[in-house]
Scaffold this active site. Structure first.
Site, PDB file in Angstrom:
ATOM      1  N   TRP A 152       0.918  -1.315  -0.007  1.00 38.31           N
ATOM      2  CA  TRP A 152       0.028   0.022  -0.108  1.00 38.31           C
ATOM      3  C   TRP A 152       0.951   1.097   0.062  1.00 38.31           C
ATOM      4  O   TRP A 152       0.456   2.379  -0.371  1.00 38.31           O
ATOM      5  CB  TRP A 152      -1.029   0.116   1.177  1.00 38.31           C
ATOM      6  CG  TRP A 152      -0.247   0.010   2.463  1.00 38.31           C
ATOM      7  CD1 TRP A 152       0.151  -0.764   3.357  1.00 38.31           C
ATOM      8  CD2 TRP A 152      -0.058   1.309   3.313  1.00 38.31           C
ATOM      9  NE1 TRP A 152       0.764  -0.499   4.582  1.00 38.31           N
ATOM     10  CE2 TRP A 152       0.685   0.944   4.405  1.00 38.31           C
ATOM     11  CE3 TRP A 152       0.020   2.707   2.858  1.00 38.31           C
ATOM     12  CZ2 TRP A 152       1.263   1.905   5.528  1.00 38.31           C
ATOM     13  CZ3 TRP A 152       0.287   3.648   3.905  1.00 38.31           C
ATOM     14  CH2 TRP A 152       1.007   3.134   5.113  1.00 38.31           C
ATOM     15  N   LYS A 173      -5.123   9.233  11.018  1.00 33.45           N
ATOM     16  CA  LYS A 173      -5.459   9.239  12.181  1.00 33.45           C
ATOM     17  C   LYS A 173      -5.953  10.592  12.589  1.00 33.45           C
ATOM     18  O   LYS A 173      -6.415  10.883  13.538  1.00 33.45           O
ATOM     19  CB  LYS A 173      -4.066   9.036  13.204  1.00 33.45           C
ATOM     20  CG  LYS A 173      -3.664   7.692  13.364  1.00 33.45           C
ATOM     21  CD  LYS A 173      -2.427   7.558  14.211  1.00 33.45           C
ATOM     22  CE  LYS A 173      -1.212   7.846  13.726  1.00 33.45           C
ATOM     23  NZ  LYS A 173      -0.661   7.003  12.448  1.00 33.45           N
ATOM     24  N   HIS A 233       8.965   7.706  14.941  1.00 34.26           N
ATOM     25  CA  HIS A 233       8.588   6.397  16.013  1.00 34.26           C
ATOM     26  C   HIS A 233       9.776   5.438  15.733  1.00 34.26           C
ATOM     27  O   HIS A 233      10.183   4.914  14.742  1.00 34.26           O
ATOM     28  CB  HIS A 233       7.176   5.799  15.813  1.00 34.26           C
ATOM     29  CG  HIS A 233       6.173   6.732  16.280  1.00 34.26           C
ATOM     30  ND1 HIS A 233       4.773   6.735  15.482  1.00 34.26           N
ATOM     31  CD2 HIS A 233       5.905   7.504  17.354  1.00 34.26           C
ATOM     32  CE1 HIS A 233       4.285   7.530  16.218  1.00 34.26           C
ATOM     33  NE2 HIS A 233       4.799   7.888  17.224  1.00 34.26           N
ATOM     34  N   PRO A 266       8.307   1.682  14.776  1.00 24.49           N
ATOM     35  CA  PRO A 266       7.296   2.448  13.924  1.00 24.49           C
ATOM     36  C   PRO A 266       6.038   1.550  13.820  1.00 24.49           C
ATOM     37  O   PRO A 266       6.026   0.463  13.800  1.00 24.49           O
ATOM     38  CB  PRO A 266       8.185   2.756  12.539  1.00 24.49           C
ATOM     39  CG  PRO A 266       8.948   1.555  12.308  1.00 24.49           C
ATOM     40  CD  PRO A 266       9.327   1.252  13.957  1.00 24.49           C
ATOM     41  N   TYR A 320       7.299  -0.574   8.586  1.00 31.03           N
ATOM     42  CA  TYR A 320       8.677  -0.517   8.452  1.00 31.03           C
ATOM     43  C   TYR A 320       9.054   0.145   6.883  1.00 31.03           C
ATOM     44  O   TYR A 320       9.357  -0.758   6.095  1.00 31.03           O
ATOM     45  CB  TYR A 320       9.155  -1.962   8.413  1.00 31.03           C
ATOM     46  CG  TYR A 320       9.183  -2.634  10.051  1.00 31.03           C
ATOM     47  CD1 TYR A 320       9.709  -1.824  10.949  1.00 31.03           C
ATOM     48  CD2 TYR A 320       8.400  -3.473  10.453  1.00 31.03           C
ATOM     49  CE1 TYR A 320       9.710  -2.285  12.163  1.00 31.03           C
ATOM     50  CE2 TYR A 320       8.187  -4.100  11.693  1.00 31.03           C
ATOM     51  CZ  TYR A 320       8.880  -3.551  12.635  1.00 31.03           C
ATOM     52  OH  TYR A 320       8.982  -3.592  13.786  1.00 31.03           O
ATOM     53  N   HIS A 375       9.146   6.760   7.809  1.00 33.98           N
ATOM     54  CA  HIS A 375       8.326   7.949   7.664  1.00 33.98           C
ATOM     55  C   HIS A 375       8.397   8.825   8.850  1.00 33.98           C
ATOM     56  O   HIS A 375       9.004   8.621   9.893  1.00 33.98           O
ATOM     57  CB  HIS A 375       6.672   7.473   7.735  1.00 33.98           C
ATOM     58  CG  HIS A 375       6.465   6.682   8.594  1.00 33.98           C
ATOM     59  ND1 HIS A 375       6.893   5.355   8.830  1.00 33.98           N
ATOM     60  CD2 HIS A 375       5.576   6.732   9.852  1.00 33.98           C
ATOM     61  CE1 HIS A 375       6.394   4.496   9.882  1.00 33.98           C
ATOM     62  NE2 HIS A 375       5.601   5.584  10.355  1.00 33.98           N
ATOM     63  N   VAL A 376       7.830   9.953   8.741  1.00 40.14           N
ATOM     64  CA  VAL A 376       7.984  11.320   9.527  1.00 40.14           C
ATOM     65  C   VAL A 376       6.442  11.609  10.057  1.00 40.14           C
ATOM     66  O   VAL A 376       5.680  11.974   9.217  1.00 40.14           O
ATOM     67  CB  VAL A 376       8.993  12.295   9.131  1.00 40.14           C
ATOM     68  CG1 VAL A 376       8.863  13.719  10.068  1.00 40.14           C
ATOM     69  CG2 VAL A 376      10.265  11.906   8.999  1.00 40.14           C
TER      70      VAL A 376
END
Length: 286
Positions: free
Chosen positions: A110, A138, A214, A217, A220, A223-224
């Site tokens: 994805w 989120k 994170h 995370p 895997y 990302h920020v």
């Protein structure tokens, strides 16, 4: 019932019982009051249902299809958490092979769809040859991106819940552990471009945005996270690493994150926690 979508993988439903909802009753063959005869049992049953309906609040439902094992695990009741002190040796021996098995398992396809702009384009805020910045799934109070003009996003009440996500297009960076000094220009760009697009789109000043990574995370592929200071979701000290601190550490030592121990929280009974437990038990028996 209201639905907001983010590509084909996620759907969110928000529902609240209507005051005008009529209660149907099938006792003794009666359907929706098709007979004028009402028994005490039916009256009591109606009262109980109406009372229960009045007590119900609104509720949210998250639909993910297809859902990965990790996504299902996050939604299951927890047995608690444990604090892990991950040494470089533990990472090399246990954690890194586990991460690679997840990456090789194909559950991250994805992400390719997102960074190649095949999905979630309605959530896209910024795109260049190194990364994309999207509205994070989120941020559920965000105005529906598909139906709300972008100019209405600015200073919207939901901006207090601001949550955006930058995802790298560079392969081979799964987590914080994979960052090296050569990645500093990309990290600087993530700060600069993220703050600029958030300011221009939502009207939020730079000093109101928390930018962090994170470890461990949620998925895997590096990302920020960008959140408003009022939104503390995901920013706990045993998981979050401020991006400005990460850049400073890499500036001092290009290999900083493959040398240091990192402390984080894991859900008890999760696959990685089980592997770490086995590793630690073997060490203690030596």
């Amino acid at each position: 019932m209201k639905q907001s979508e983010s590509g084909a993988e996620y759907s969110y439903y928000i529902a609240k019982p209507k005051d005008s909802l009529e209660v149907s009753n099938t006792a003794d063959g009666l359907i929706n009051g098709s007979s004028s005869t009402t028994t005490r049992h039916e009256t009591d049953n109606d009262f109980g249902l109406q009372e229960a309906k009045a007590a119900f609040g609104s509720f949210d439902v998250e639909l993910i299809s297809p859902a990965s094992t990790a996504q299902i695990s996050r939604a299951m009741p927890t047995l608690g958490h444990v604090l892990i002190h991950e040494t470089p040796d533990m990472y090399t021996s246990v954690v890194k092979p586990y991460i690679q098995s997840v990456v090789d398992g194909g559950s991250l396809s994805w992400i390719t769809n997102v960074i190649e702009l095949k999905k979630e384009t309605e959530r896209l805020l910024f795109n260049n040859d190194q990364f994309v910045i999207n509205i994070d799934t989120k941020w559920r109070t965000h105005p529906p991106p598909l139906t709300t003009p972008q100019e209405e996003w600015r200073n919207h009440p939901s901006v207090e819940d601001l949550y955006c996500l930058a995802i790298t297009k560079i392969s081979g960076i799964a987590t914080l552990r994979d960052l090296r000094g050569c990645h500093i220009p990309m990290l600087h760009s993530m700060i600069k471009e993220g703050l600029e697009v958030i300011k221009s789109t939502y009207g939020v000043d730079n000093n109101q945005i928390r930018i962090f990574i994170h470890y461990q995370p949620q998925f895997y592929h590096f990302h920020v996270h960008y959140t408003r200071l009022e939104n503390e979701v995901g920013s706990s000290c045993e998981r979050g690493h401020l991006l400005s601190d990460v850049i400073q550490n890499l500036s001092m030592d290009s290999d900083y994150y493959c040398k240091r121990s990192i402390t984080y929280k894991l859900k008890r009974g999760s696959p990685l926690e089980n592997l770490v437990g086995t590793y630690l038990a073997a060490l203690s028996s030596e």
